[in-house]
Scaffold this active site. Structure first.
Site, PDB file in Angstrom:
ATOM      1  N   HIS A 127      86.543  79.663  16.703  1.00 56.17           N
ATOM      2  CA  HIS A 127      86.946  80.233  17.996  1.00 56.17           C
ATOM      3  C   HIS A 127      86.504  79.370  19.176  1.00 56.17           C
ATOM      4  O   HIS A 127      86.403  79.841  20.314  1.00 56.17           O
ATOM      5  CB  HIS A 127      86.409  81.665  18.122  1.00 56.17           C
ATOM      6  CG  HIS A 127      87.007  82.592  17.105  1.00 56.17           C
ATOM      7  ND1 HIS A 127      86.454  83.802  16.782  1.00 56.17           N
ATOM      8  CD2 HIS A 127      88.104  82.476  16.330  1.00 56.17           C
ATOM      9  CE1 HIS A 127      87.190  84.384  15.838  1.00 56.17           C
ATOM     10  NE2 HIS A 127      88.195  83.604  15.553  1.00 56.17           N
ATOM     11  N   CYS A 156      89.940  67.646  35.044  1.00 58.04           N
ATOM     12  CA  CYS A 156      89.893  66.709  33.905  1.00 58.04           C
ATOM     13  C   CYS A 156      89.660  65.290  34.401  1.00 58.04           C
ATOM     14  O   CYS A 156      90.366  64.816  35.290  1.00 58.04           O
ATOM     15  CB  CYS A 156      91.232  66.788  33.164  1.00 58.04           C
ATOM     16  SG  CYS A 156      91.448  65.524  31.909  1.00 58.04           S
ATOM     17  N   ASN A 222      74.020  91.775   6.404  1.00 62.58           N
ATOM     18  CA  ASN A 222      74.316  92.573   7.594  1.00 62.58           C
ATOM     19  C   ASN A 222      73.541  93.881   7.516  1.00 62.58           C
ATOM     20  O   ASN A 222      73.523  94.504   6.460  1.00 62.58           O
ATOM     21  CB  ASN A 222      75.826  92.882   7.642  1.00 62.58           C
ATOM     22  CG  ASN A 222      76.281  93.403   8.993  1.00 62.58           C
ATOM     23  OD1 ASN A 222      75.618  94.247   9.589  1.00 62.58           O
ATOM     24  ND2 ASN A 222      77.411  92.915   9.469  1.00 62.58           N
ATOM     25  N   GLU A 224      74.383  96.572   8.734  1.00 63.11           N
ATOM     26  CA  GLU A 224      75.357  97.660   8.677  1.00 63.11           C
ATOM     27  C   GLU A 224      76.459  97.362   7.665  1.00 63.11           C
ATOM     28  O   GLU A 224      76.770  96.186   7.433  1.00 63.11           O
ATOM     29  CB  GLU A 224      76.058  97.803  10.052  1.00 63.11           C
ATOM     30  CG  GLU A 224      75.155  97.812  11.247  1.00 63.11           C
ATOM     31  CD  GLU A 224      74.538  99.191  11.473  1.00 63.11           C
ATOM     32  OE1 GLU A 224      73.428  99.231  12.034  1.00 63.11           O
ATOM     33  OE2 GLU A 224      75.155 100.171  11.021  1.00 63.11           O
TER      34      GLU A 224
HETATM   35  C1  BV8 Z   1      95.759  85.309  16.617  1.00 63.82           C
HETATM   36  C2  BV8 Z   1      86.168  83.793  21.425  1.00 63.82           C
HETATM   37  C3  BV8 Z   1      97.892  84.618  16.148  1.00 63.82           C
HETATM   38  C4  BV8 Z   1      86.284  84.336  22.805  1.00 63.82           C
HETATM   39  C5  BV8 Z   1      87.076  85.495  19.898  1.00 63.82           C
HETATM   40  C6  BV8 Z   1      95.730  91.283  11.990  1.00 63.82           C
HETATM   41  C7  BV8 Z   1      95.396  92.591  12.075  1.00 63.82           C
HETATM   42  C8  BV8 Z   1      95.015  93.135  13.331  1.00 63.82           C
HETATM   43  C9  BV8 Z   1      94.952  92.356  14.492  1.00 63.82           C
HETATM   44  C10 BV8 Z   1      95.286  91.054  14.396  1.00 63.82           C
HETATM   45  C11 BV8 Z   1      95.682  90.522  13.169  1.00 63.82           C
HETATM   46  N1  BV8 Z   1      95.939  89.231  13.375  1.00 63.82           N
HETATM   47  C12 BV8 Z   1      95.715  88.933  14.687  1.00 63.82           C
HETATM   48  C13 BV8 Z   1      95.325  90.030  15.319  1.00 63.82           C
HETATM   49  C14 BV8 Z   1      94.973  90.103  16.713  1.00 63.82           C
HETATM   50  C15 BV8 Z   1      93.535  89.630  16.992  1.00 63.82           C
HETATM   51  C16 BV8 Z   1      92.542  90.502  16.280  1.00 63.82           C
HETATM   52  O1  BV8 Z   1      92.051  90.197  15.224  1.00 63.82           O
HETATM   53  N2  BV8 Z   1      92.233  91.631  16.952  1.00 63.82           N
HETATM   54  C17 BV8 Z   1      91.189  92.555  16.406  1.00 63.82           C
HETATM   55  C18 BV8 Z   1      90.407  93.092  17.578  1.00 63.82           C
HETATM   56  C19 BV8 Z   1      91.803  93.621  15.598  1.00 63.82           C
HETATM   57  N3  BV8 Z   1      93.352  88.242  16.585  1.00 63.82           N
HETATM   58  C20 BV8 Z   1      93.696  87.269  17.473  1.00 63.82           C
HETATM   59  O2  BV8 Z   1      94.184  87.485  18.562  1.00 63.82           O
HETATM   60  C21 BV8 Z   1      93.466  85.841  17.009  1.00 63.82           C
HETATM   61  N4  BV8 Z   1      94.635  85.044  17.273  1.00 63.82           N
HETATM   62  O3  BV8 Z   1      95.863  86.168  15.792  1.00 63.82           O
HETATM   63  O4  BV8 Z   1      96.756  84.475  16.957  1.00 63.82           O
HETATM   64  C22 BV8 Z   1      99.031  84.477  16.945  1.00 63.82           C
HETATM   65  C23 BV8 Z   1      98.958  83.876  18.198  1.00 63.82           C
HETATM   66  C24 BV8 Z   1     100.122  83.735  18.883  1.00 63.82           C
HETATM   67  C25 BV8 Z   1     101.266  84.203  18.350  1.00 63.82           C
HETATM   68  C26 BV8 Z   1     101.285  84.796  17.094  1.00 63.82           C
HETATM   69  C27 BV8 Z   1     100.133  84.923  16.385  1.00 63.82           C
HETATM   70  C28 BV8 Z   1      92.320  85.177  17.807  1.00 63.82           C
HETATM   71  C29 BV8 Z   1      91.056  85.874  17.571  1.00 63.82           C
HETATM   72  C30 BV8 Z   1      89.893  85.120  18.266  1.00 63.82           C
HETATM   73  C31 BV8 Z   1      89.532  85.740  19.589  1.00 63.82           C
HETATM   74  N5  BV8 Z   1      88.329  85.121  20.160  1.00 63.82           N
HETATM   75  N6  BV8 Z   1      85.989  84.882  20.447  1.00 63.82           N
HETATM   76  C32 BV8 Z   1      85.016  85.054  23.287  1.00 63.82           C
HETATM   77  O5  BV8 Z   1      83.997  85.006  22.560  1.00 63.82           O
HETATM   78  O6  BV8 Z   1      85.075  85.595  24.379  1.00 63.82           O
HETATM   79  S1  BV8 Z   1      86.836  86.815  18.811  1.00 63.82           S
HETATM   80  C33 BV8 Z   1      85.138  87.270  18.976  1.00 63.82           C
HETATM   81  O7  BV8 Z   1      85.089  88.621  18.566  1.00 63.82           O
HETATM   82  C34 BV8 Z   1      84.167  86.542  18.096  1.00 63.82           C
HETATM   83  O8  BV8 Z   1      84.456  85.178  17.990  1.00 63.82           O
HETATM   84  C35 BV8 Z   1      84.320  87.297  16.775  1.00 63.82           C
HETATM   85  O9  BV8 Z   1      85.425  86.811  16.051  1.00 63.82           O
HETATM   86  C36 BV8 Z   1      84.616  88.703  17.244  1.00 63.82           C
HETATM   87  C37 BV8 Z   1      83.361  89.535  17.266  1.00 63.82           C
HETATM   88  O10 BV8 Z   1      83.059  89.828  15.938  1.00 63.82           O
HETATM   89  P1  BV8 Z   1      81.598  89.481  15.327  1.00 63.82           P
HETATM   90  O11 BV8 Z   1      81.246  88.071  15.626  1.00 63.82           O
HETATM   91  O12 BV8 Z   1      81.612  89.934  13.932  1.00 63.82           O
HETATM   92  O13 BV8 Z   1      80.609  90.375  16.245  1.00 63.82           O
HETATM   93  P2  BV8 Z   1      80.470  91.975  16.261  1.00 63.82           P
HETATM   94  O14 BV8 Z   1      79.636  92.290  17.423  1.00 63.82           O
HETATM   95  O15 BV8 Z   1      81.800  92.631  16.114  1.00 63.82           O
HETATM   96  O16 BV8 Z   1      79.643  92.309  14.921  1.00 63.82           O
HETATM   97  C38 BV8 Z   1      78.330  91.823  14.789  1.00 63.82           C
HETATM   98  C39 BV8 Z   1      77.908  92.195  13.379  1.00 63.82           C
HETATM   99  O17 BV8 Z   1      76.613  91.652  13.159  1.00 63.82           O
HETATM  100  C40 BV8 Z   1      77.824  93.703  13.159  1.00 63.82           C
HETATM  101  O18 BV8 Z   1      78.413  94.018  11.897  1.00 63.82           O
HETATM  102  C41 BV8 Z   1      76.311  93.968  13.137  1.00 63.82           C
HETATM  103  O19 BV8 Z   1      75.979  95.007  12.242  1.00 63.82           O
HETATM  104  C42 BV8 Z   1      75.786  92.633  12.612  1.00 63.82           C
HETATM  105  N7  BV8 Z   1      74.408  92.310  13.018  1.00 63.82           N
HETATM  106  C43 BV8 Z   1      73.759  92.683  14.141  1.00 63.82           C
HETATM  107  N8  BV8 Z   1      72.503  92.123  14.159  1.00 63.82           N
HETATM  108  C44 BV8 Z   1      72.398  91.368  13.021  1.00 63.82           C
HETATM  109  C45 BV8 Z   1      73.620  91.473  12.298  1.00 63.82           C
HETATM  110  N9  BV8 Z   1      73.838  90.838  11.128  1.00 63.82           N
HETATM  111  C46 BV8 Z   1      72.810  90.074  10.632  1.00 63.82           C
HETATM  112  N10 BV8 Z   1      71.613  89.906  11.287  1.00 63.82           N
HETATM  113  C47 BV8 Z   1      71.372  90.538  12.454  1.00 63.82           C
HETATM  114  N11 BV8 Z   1      70.197  90.373  13.056  1.00 63.82           N
HETATM  115 ZN    ZN Z   2      93.647  66.027  31.318  1.00 67.50          ZN
END
Ligand code: BV8
Ligand code: ZN
Length: 249
Positions: A127, A156, A222, A224
């Site tokens: 990402h 740029c 994890n 959770e």
């Molecule tokens: C795309 C950068 C195609 C920016 C990020 C299929 C089904 C449903 C939806 C979709 C699908 N395909 C695509 C989609 C849409 C979408 C998507 O997935 N939506 C979700 C919400 C359902 N995907 C996209 O848009 C992707 N692009 O599909 O393009 C396309 C394009 C054009 C035309 C046609 C097709 C792009 C996705 C990337 C977006 N950018 N980040 C920024 O950071 O601002 S995503 C961002 O959120 C992160 O990078 C990461 O991916 C996500 C967060 O998730 P996690 O990192 O897991 O964090 P979270 O807080 O959720 O969980 C933390 C976990 O850690 C928890 O489980 C917790 O219990 C645990 N934890 C806590 N403490 C600890 C721990 N574990 C261990 N140790 C600890 N101490």
């Molecule tokens: Zn440029």
């Protein structure tokens, strides 16, 4: 697992760690939680994250078109939070693994650069990276630490074009080459770790499933449960910074 509470590492996992040839690691925000990086869903902050906007809205492709200054404010704020964060024992353990296994592939959803800082090489940044800007005219990439923070959007050096954060926003494709390597390595590994991700965002969350489909042994670290948990051979419930060092040989 709470501090001091002993966690048994299943013997089969110890055996797999001994015999593994190709290991694939997917990380999410949880691997950086112990470094002080806020997670997205852990800790219940699923609502508004920025000026009343949910995460999927402020970090979405249309912000580049509709409101680039706001997008830069959001990522300037994110970098501000990251600037005091250092790698933790989870990052450090994964960095050591690159010299422990024949093939070690590290793919991260994190844009914080902490894996690199911990010494991991060839990190697949699925990402992007919050410390980089990308030119919207020539595609050139620059480190924001080398650019004036008061010039927004950054300009740029190569073509004078406007730059955007070099991160993958919702609705945007992942970097093709990075994705191709990640997908092929996941499908070819024999041991796959999923560390600190809620496994909700796609296509990244599909990588462990690809590993499983090709017969890999799947391990989740994890505190959770996640949608991946029931597919895993082993789930280690606890903090990555406490658990991963226990896997050292
Ligand atoms: C795309 C950068 C195609 C920016 C990020 C299929 C089904 C449903 C939806 C979709 C699908 N395909 C695509 C989609 C849409 C979408 C998507 O997935 N939506 C979700 C919400 C359902 N995907 C996209 O848009 C992707 N692009 O599909 O393009 C396309 C394009 C054009 C035309 C046609 C097709 C792009 C996705 C990337 C977006 N950018 N980040 C920024 O950071 O601002 S995503 C961002 O959120 C992160 O990078 C990461 O991916 C996500 C967060 O998730 P996690 O990192 O897991 O964090 P979270 O807080 O959720 O969980 C933390 C976990 O850690 C928890 O489980 C917790 O219990 C645990 N934890 C806590 N403490 C600890 C721990 N574990 C261990 N140790 C600890 N101490
Ligand atoms: Zn440029």
């Amino acid at each position: 697992m709470h501090a001091g509470q002993h966690l048994d590492i299943p013997s089969e996992l110890r055996e797999r760690l001994r015999s593994a040839r190709s290991v694939f690691v997917l990380t999410g925000a949880g691997v950086s939680a112990e470094s002080g990086v806020p997670t997205f869903r852990g800790g219940g902050q699923t609502g508004a994250v920025w000026k009343g906007m949910p995460f999927e809205v402020i970090s979405s492709a249309r912000m580049v078109r509709n409101n680039l200054p706001e997008l830069w404010e959001w990522f300037d704020y994110r970098r501000g939070v990251l600037s005091d964060c250092r790698p933790n024992p989870a990052h450090e353990t994964i960095a050591r693994w690159q010299d422990r296994f024949q093939t070690l592939t590290l793919a991260t959803q994190n844009i914080d650069g902490l894996h690199d800082e911990a010494g991991s090489r060839e990190v697949l940044e699925l990402h992007g990276n919050a410390w980089r800007a990308r030119c919207m005219s020539c595609g050139g990439r620059e480190d924001l630490r080398d650019k004036r923070p008061d010039v927004r959007p950054p300009v740029c050096v190569a073509c004078g074009g406007q730059m955007r954060p070099d991160v993958v926003l919702f609705g945007e494709m992942l970097p093709e080459e990075v994705w191709a390597i990640a997908a092929s390595r996941a499908a070819a590994c024999d041991l796959c770790f999923v560390v600190g991700t809620s496994a909700i965002v796609y296509p990244a969350a599909g990588l462990p499933q690809a590993a499983l489909m090709s017969g890999a042994f799947l391990v989740e670290v994890n505190p959770e449960p996640t949608p991946l948990s029931e597919m895993c051979d082993v789930t280690l419930r606890g903090a990555a910074g406490e658990i991963l060092p226990l896997l050292d040989d």
